[in-house]
Design a protein around this motif. Structure first.
Motif, PDB file in Angstrom:
ATOM      1  N   GLU A 274      -1.558   3.758 -13.631  1.00 51.10           N
ATOM      2  CA  GLU A 274      -2.700   3.014 -14.034  1.00 51.10           C
ATOM      3  C   GLU A 274      -3.946   3.573 -13.255  1.00 51.10           C
ATOM      4  O   GLU A 274      -4.867   3.805 -13.773  1.00 51.10           O
ATOM      5  CB  GLU A 274      -2.376   1.775 -14.171  1.00 51.10           C
ATOM      6  CG  GLU A 274      -3.430   1.055 -14.959  1.00 51.10           C
ATOM      7  CD  GLU A 274      -3.286  -0.535 -15.260  1.00 51.10           C
ATOM      8  OE1 GLU A 274      -3.927  -1.316 -16.068  1.00 51.10           O
ATOM      9  OE2 GLU A 274      -2.084  -0.818 -15.089  1.00 51.10           O
ATOM     10  N   LEU A 275      -3.715   3.468 -11.747  1.00 52.69           N
ATOM     11  CA  LEU A 275      -4.853   3.647 -10.976  1.00 52.69           C
ATOM     12  C   LEU A 275      -5.190   5.162 -10.930  1.00 52.69           C
ATOM     13  O   LEU A 275      -6.516   5.659 -11.172  1.00 52.69           O
ATOM     14  CB  LEU A 275      -4.519   3.346  -9.504  1.00 52.69           C
ATOM     15  CG  LEU A 275      -5.614   3.390  -8.382  1.00 52.69           C
ATOM     16  CD1 LEU A 275      -6.761   2.898  -8.791  1.00 52.69           C
ATOM     17  CD2 LEU A 275      -4.916   3.255  -6.933  1.00 52.69           C
TER      18      LEU A 275
ATOM     19  N   ARG B 199       0.712  -1.324  -0.034  1.00 55.87           N
ATOM     20  CA  ARG B 199      -0.111   0.202   0.018  1.00 55.87           C
ATOM     21  C   ARG B 199       0.780   1.351  -0.043  1.00 55.87           C
ATOM     22  O   ARG B 199       0.279   2.201   0.210  1.00 55.87           O
ATOM     23  CB  ARG B 199      -0.734   0.085   1.349  1.00 55.87           C
ATOM     24  CG  ARG B 199      -1.893  -1.069   1.261  1.00 55.87           C
ATOM     25  CD  ARG B 199      -2.858  -0.873   0.296  1.00 55.87           C
ATOM     26  NE  ARG B 199      -4.172  -1.672   0.422  1.00 55.87           N
ATOM     27  CZ  ARG B 199      -5.396  -1.540  -0.348  1.00 55.87           C
ATOM     28  NH1 ARG B 199      -5.343  -0.938  -1.302  1.00 55.87           N
ATOM     29  NH2 ARG B 199      -6.271  -2.451  -0.198  1.00 55.87           N
ATOM     30  N   THR B 200       2.242   1.190  -0.064  1.00 56.79           N
ATOM     31  CA  THR B 200       3.050   2.289   0.200  1.00 56.79           C
ATOM     32  C   THR B 200       3.259   3.088  -0.964  1.00 56.79           C
ATOM     33  O   THR B 200       3.831   4.342  -0.962  1.00 56.79           O
ATOM     34  CB  THR B 200       4.152   1.903   0.900  1.00 56.79           C
ATOM     35  OG1 THR B 200       5.051   1.153  -0.005  1.00 56.79           O
ATOM     36  CG2 THR B 200       4.225   1.232   2.358  1.00 56.79           C
ATOM     37  N   GLY B 201       2.923   2.398  -2.132  1.00 59.81           N
ATOM     38  CA  GLY B 201       3.550   3.046  -3.494  1.00 59.81           C
ATOM     39  C   GLY B 201       4.546   2.614  -3.972  1.00 59.81           C
ATOM     40  O   GLY B 201       5.190   3.236  -5.010  1.00 59.81           O
ATOM     41  N   ASP B 202       5.521   1.830  -3.227  1.00 61.10           N
ATOM     42  CA  ASP B 202       6.819   1.406  -3.533  1.00 61.10           C
ATOM     43  C   ASP B 202       6.836   0.757  -5.038  1.00 61.10           C
ATOM     44  O   ASP B 202       5.936   0.056  -5.306  1.00 61.10           O
ATOM     45  CB  ASP B 202       7.401   0.345  -2.576  1.00 61.10           C
ATOM     46  CG  ASP B 202       7.639   0.767  -1.371  1.00 61.10           C
ATOM     47  OD1 ASP B 202       7.671   2.052  -0.916  1.00 61.10           O
ATOM     48  OD2 ASP B 202       7.617  -0.098  -0.461  1.00 61.10           O
ATOM     49  N   GLY B 203       7.654   1.175  -5.780  1.00 58.18           N
ATOM     50  CA  GLY B 203       7.563   0.787  -7.169  1.00 58.18           C
ATOM     51  C   GLY B 203       6.795   1.238  -8.256  1.00 58.18           C
ATOM     52  O   GLY B 203       6.818   1.049  -9.213  1.00 58.18           O
ATOM     53  N   VAL B 204       6.308   2.687  -7.893  1.00 55.15           N
ATOM     54  CA  VAL B 204       5.395   3.517  -8.518  1.00 55.15           C
ATOM     55  C   VAL B 204       6.333   3.770  -9.831  1.00 55.15           C
ATOM     56  O   VAL B 204       7.542   4.310  -9.685  1.00 55.15           O
ATOM     57  CB  VAL B 204       5.087   4.775  -8.252  1.00 55.15           C
ATOM     58  CG1 VAL B 204       4.569   5.784  -8.823  1.00 55.15           C
ATOM     59  CG2 VAL B 204       4.089   4.361  -7.011  1.00 55.15           C
TER      60      VAL B 204
ATOM     61  N   GLU C  76      -8.979  -5.580  -0.482  1.00 52.36           N
ATOM     62  CA  GLU C  76      -9.244  -5.237  -1.981  1.00 52.36           C
ATOM     63  C   GLU C  76      -8.390  -4.446  -2.589  1.00 52.36           C
ATOM     64  O   GLU C  76      -7.770  -3.284  -2.029  1.00 52.36           O
ATOM     65  CB  GLU C  76     -10.567  -4.570  -1.742  1.00 52.36           C
ATOM     66  CG  GLU C  76     -11.729  -5.531  -1.394  1.00 52.36           C
ATOM     67  CD  GLU C  76     -13.135  -4.856  -1.812  1.00 52.36           C
ATOM     68  OE1 GLU C  76     -13.745  -5.175  -2.860  1.00 52.36           O
ATOM     69  OE2 GLU C  76     -13.478  -4.068  -0.975  1.00 52.36           O
ATOM     70  N   HIS C  77      -8.190  -4.589  -3.972  1.00 54.35           N
ATOM     71  CA  HIS C  77      -7.349  -3.558  -4.529  1.00 54.35           C
ATOM     72  C   HIS C  77      -8.250  -2.247  -4.756  1.00 54.35           C
ATOM     73  O   HIS C  77      -9.603  -2.168  -5.075  1.00 54.35           O
ATOM     74  CB  HIS C  77      -7.295  -4.076  -6.299  1.00 54.35           C
ATOM     75  CG  HIS C  77      -6.372  -3.516  -6.825  1.00 54.35           C
ATOM     76  ND1 HIS C  77      -6.233  -2.046  -7.411  1.00 54.35           N
ATOM     77  CD2 HIS C  77      -4.755  -3.884  -7.253  1.00 54.35           C
ATOM     78  CE1 HIS C  77      -5.313  -1.816  -8.158  1.00 54.35           C
ATOM     79  NE2 HIS C  77      -4.057  -2.742  -7.712  1.00 54.35           N
ATOM     80  N   PRO C  78      -7.519  -1.309  -4.624  1.00 50.92           N
ATOM     81  CA  PRO C  78      -8.179   0.200  -4.703  1.00 50.92           C
ATOM     82  C   PRO C  78      -9.036   0.395  -6.188  1.00 50.92           C
ATOM     83  O   PRO C  78     -10.097   1.015  -5.963  1.00 50.92           O
ATOM     84  CB  PRO C  78      -7.101   1.295  -4.816  1.00 50.92           C
ATOM     85  CG  PRO C  78      -5.902   0.544  -3.912  1.00 50.92           C
ATOM     86  CD  PRO C  78      -6.119  -0.944  -4.477  1.00 50.92           C
ATOM     87  N   ALA C  79      -8.599  -0.230  -6.999  1.00 53.98           N
ATOM     88  CA  ALA C  79      -9.240  -0.334  -8.243  1.00 53.98           C
ATOM     89  C   ALA C  79     -10.620  -0.844  -8.443  1.00 53.98           C
ATOM     90  O   ALA C  79     -11.727  -0.370  -8.762  1.00 53.98           O
ATOM     91  CB  ALA C  79      -8.499  -0.623  -9.562  1.00 53.98           C
TER      92      ALA C  79
ATOM     93  N   GLU D  80      -1.877  -4.222 -13.391  1.00 57.22           N
ATOM     94  CA  GLU D  80      -0.595  -4.746 -13.161  1.00 57.22           C
ATOM     95  C   GLU D  80       0.310  -3.601 -12.555  1.00 57.22           C
ATOM     96  O   GLU D  80       0.086  -2.429 -12.625  1.00 57.22           O
ATOM     97  CB  GLU D  80      -0.274  -5.278 -14.389  1.00 57.22           C
ATOM     98  CG  GLU D  80      -1.027  -6.555 -15.162  1.00 57.22           C
ATOM     99  CD  GLU D  80      -0.104  -7.091 -16.215  1.00 57.22           C
ATOM    100  OE1 GLU D  80       0.828  -6.570 -16.604  1.00 57.22           O
ATOM    101  OE2 GLU D  80      -0.774  -8.050 -16.796  1.00 57.22           O
ATOM    102  N   GLY D  81       1.400  -4.133 -11.917  1.00 56.70           N
ATOM    103  CA  GLY D  81       2.315  -3.082 -11.212  1.00 56.70           C
ATOM    104  C   GLY D  81       1.768  -2.634  -9.990  1.00 56.70           C
ATOM    105  O   GLY D  81       1.017  -3.300  -9.250  1.00 56.70           O
TER     106      GLY D  81
END
Length: 264
Positions: free
Chosen positions: A67-68, A3-8, A41-44, A60-61
């Protein structure tokens, strides 16, 4: 689920947001809140359910990535334009930076539409339904004063996120007196002193980039600012010293590209 946004994909996200900013109006974004972000749950998936759309494969990602953000921009635009019913529990963000004179009619229309949809996020007595966040970033004086006047006329309570070391010396910045006057009718947030990202604020820079602007904004508003936002729009990460400082100073919520989350 991370949930941290790592890898954005920072480059892709930055390009998307810059292309929106270059339009000198705004692209509305439907933000998530803590109450909507269930860990399993995925935010999307949450977003699609929130607006009554059929489920779709998870992007993905990284969870919080370009993408979100693109999905949230599409949904925000649809809500503002009236082609999608205002969903309960979300925040419709209208994010402004510099607004050119030629773009003001479009901005007036955007603000007028937003004013008909829901109460401001920072309005007293805001409900659990959709709320509107009108935010003016970076402290450009001409934009801020124009935006404040339009929001006053429409009954919108906006949030101003100033910086204090302008990256554009040709454009006047809000003064402390301007900020104090705005605080009588609107909300003042924190956006660092010189427009830094959260990872760029080291222990050595916390005093300059977080503590000093919190105190300066607090002096103008007469109380500790309740909201903060980082350059780049990252979510809260307690491992970063700037985020820890915000929480220790009493800042309550962090506005990111994807959400409004409570941090203290």
């Amino acid at each position: 689920m991370t949930r941290t946004g790592d890898g954005v994909d920072e480059a892709s996200l930055h390009e998307t947001i810059l292309s929106q900013t270059d339009q000198e109006a705004c692209i509305p974004v439907l933000l998530l809140t803590d109450a909507l972000l269930e860990p399993e749950e995925h935010p999307a998936t949450v977003l699609r359910h929130l607006v009554g759309l059929d489920p779709a494969p998870e992007p993905e990602g990284p969870v919080f990535g370009a993408e979100l953000y693109a999905l949230q921009s599409l949904l925000g635009t649809a809500v503002l334009e009236g082609t999608l019913a205002p969903p309960p529990g979300g925040v419709l963000a209208l994010n402004f930076h510099h607004i050119a004179e030629r773009s003001r009619p479009v901005v007036r229309d955007q603000l007028a539409r937003a004013a008909t949809l829901a109460p401001s996020l920072v309005a007293e007595g805001a409900t659990d339904g959709l709320r509107v966040l009108v935010a003016f970033y970076d402290g450009f004086r001409d934009t801020a004063l124009f935006g404040a006047e339009e929001c006053d006329r429409l009954g919108l309570r906006a949030v101003f996120f100033p910086i204090f070391a302008s990256g554009d010396p040709e454009r006047a910045q809000l003064s402390d007196a301007d900020l104090a006057e705005l605080a009588d009718r609107h909300e003042l947030g924190v956006h660092t002193s010189s427009h830094r990202t959260a990872p760029a604020v080291t222990e050595e820079l916390v005093e300059q980039e977080v503590v000093a602007p919190v105190r300066r904004v607090g002096a103008a508003a007469g109380r500790t600012p309740r909201l903060a936002a980082w350059c780049g729009g990252s979510r809260y990460d307690a491992a970063l010293p700037g985020n820890r400082a915000l929480r220790e100073l009493g800042v309550q919520q962090l506005v990111s590209n994807w959400s409004v989350e409570r941090i203290s």
